[in-house]
Design a protein around this motif. Sequence first.
Motif, mmCIF file in Angstrom:
data_model
loop_
_atom_site.group_PDB
_atom_site.id
_atom_site.type_symbol
_atom_site.label_atom_id
_atom_site.label_comp_id
_atom_site.label_asym_id
_atom_site.label_seq_id
_atom_site.Cartn_x
_atom_site.Cartn_y
_atom_site.Cartn_z
ATOM 1 N N ASP A 141 82.501 43.063 72.103
ATOM 2 C CA ASP A 141 84.050 42.628 72.315
ATOM 3 C C ASP A 141 84.833 43.673 71.715
ATOM 4 O O ASP A 141 85.784 44.187 72.084
ATOM 5 C CB ASP A 141 84.230 41.370 71.883
ATOM 6 N N SER A 142 84.645 44.208 70.490
ATOM 7 C CA SER A 142 85.602 45.332 69.888
ATOM 8 C C SER A 142 85.564 46.534 70.583
ATOM 9 O O SER A 142 86.718 47.133 70.698
ATOM 10 C CB SER A 142 84.878 45.649 68.298
ATOM 11 N N TYR A 143 84.752 47.094 71.217
ATOM 12 C CA TYR A 143 84.710 48.209 72.256
ATOM 13 C C TYR A 143 85.417 47.830 73.147
ATOM 14 O O TYR A 143 86.329 48.805 73.468
ATOM 15 C CB TYR A 143 83.194 48.277 72.553
ATOM 16 N N MET A 144 85.420 46.594 73.966
ATOM 17 C CA MET A 144 86.001 46.241 75.324
ATOM 18 C C MET A 144 87.552 46.167 74.605
ATOM 19 O O MET A 144 88.645 46.731 75.546
ATOM 20 C CB MET A 144 85.837 45.189 75.549
ATOM 21 N N ASP A 145 87.863 45.669 73.513
ATOM 22 C CA ASP A 145 89.327 45.493 72.941
ATOM 23 C C ASP A 145 89.989 46.856 72.847
ATOM 24 O O ASP A 145 91.056 47.323 73.212
ATOM 25 C CB ASP A 145 89.597 44.840 71.759
ATOM 26 N N ALA A 146 89.239 47.755 72.098
ATOM 27 C CA ALA A 146 89.614 49.359 71.822
ATOM 28 C C ALA A 146 90.056 49.954 73.258
ATOM 29 O O ALA A 146 90.993 50.594 73.320
ATOM 30 C CB ALA A 146 88.728 49.984 71.167
ATOM 31 N N SER A 148 90.682 48.713 76.291
ATOM 32 C CA SER A 148 92.013 47.960 76.696
ATOM 33 C C SER A 148 93.095 48.613 76.026
ATOM 34 O O SER A 148 94.122 48.821 76.619
ATOM 35 C CB SER A 148 91.987 46.571 76.509
ATOM 36 N N LEU A 149 93.044 48.540 74.627
ATOM 37 C CA LEU A 149 94.431 48.823 73.959
ATOM 38 C C LEU A 149 94.625 50.331 74.299
ATOM 39 O O LEU A 149 95.939 50.671 74.167
ATOM 40 C CB LEU A 149 94.030 48.693 72.425
ATOM 41 N N GLN A 188 89.890 51.839 66.512
ATOM 42 C CA GLN A 188 90.758 51.499 67.661
ATOM 43 C C GLN A 188 91.546 53.013 67.830
ATOM 44 O O GLN A 188 91.609 53.290 69.149
ATOM 45 C CB GLN A 188 91.711 50.580 67.624
#
Length: 249
Positions: A141-146, A148-149, A188
């Motif tokens: 999830d942290s990878y996908m959030d980064a 997307s951000l 990020q």
Amino acid sequence: MITQLIKDGKVVDTSAESNSSSATSKKSGSSLDKDAFLQLLVAQMKYQDPLEPTDNTEYISQLATFSQLEETQNMQASLQEMEANSLVGKQVVLRVTSSVTGETSDVTGTVDSVIHENNKTYLMVNNNLYSIDDLYSVMDDSYMDAISLAKSFSLAIASLPSVDQLTLDNASTLTNLRKAYDSMTSYQKSFIAQSDIDKLTKLEERMKQLQAAAGENGDKTEGTDGADGTEGTDDKKDTDETEKTEGTE
């Protein structure tokens, strides 16, 4: 007319070699499974020399090895099913090889469901079924959030005007983008393109110049109002009229 190969005075059954060759070609590049092991054992028993049969102890040893192999493969299948079930809802990358062209391509998407069929496990990704053997990587999830951000930040930077077209109206947007970047974690920030950071920095420098110029113009305007003598004249007139009024009284 059927011909048979004769070797050392004995008729050689070529059907076994054909079947063995076919099985090997189907499983080229992969290890033998329990079915292939069992077929080899049966072929060994069937085509053994009747004058010098294989010792029973050797058969028992081979059967024990077969049982261990079957147990190991069953355990691997169970672990594979558990692994596949844990992938539901996660972002994955599948490396798929086309059966027609032989080309390899990556497929990225979310695992919607898992299907176990005929001792094989399939992942439902983008409404298509893929073998779990095609799984290349799993993204947390942290990878996908980064990701997307970084994408949102890049789009916001791209929507800004160039340095030459920058105006004071863009000041709040630049401030918000700088705050957003400063609030990111180091992980990020590593996904932010350096070109976007460079553009933001140049726009901020240009904005400081515009704001400084606007401030100087404002000071000059205020000084001009005070130096034209208009307000000073009015004050003097008011003072004179007040003194005259008081003297008359």
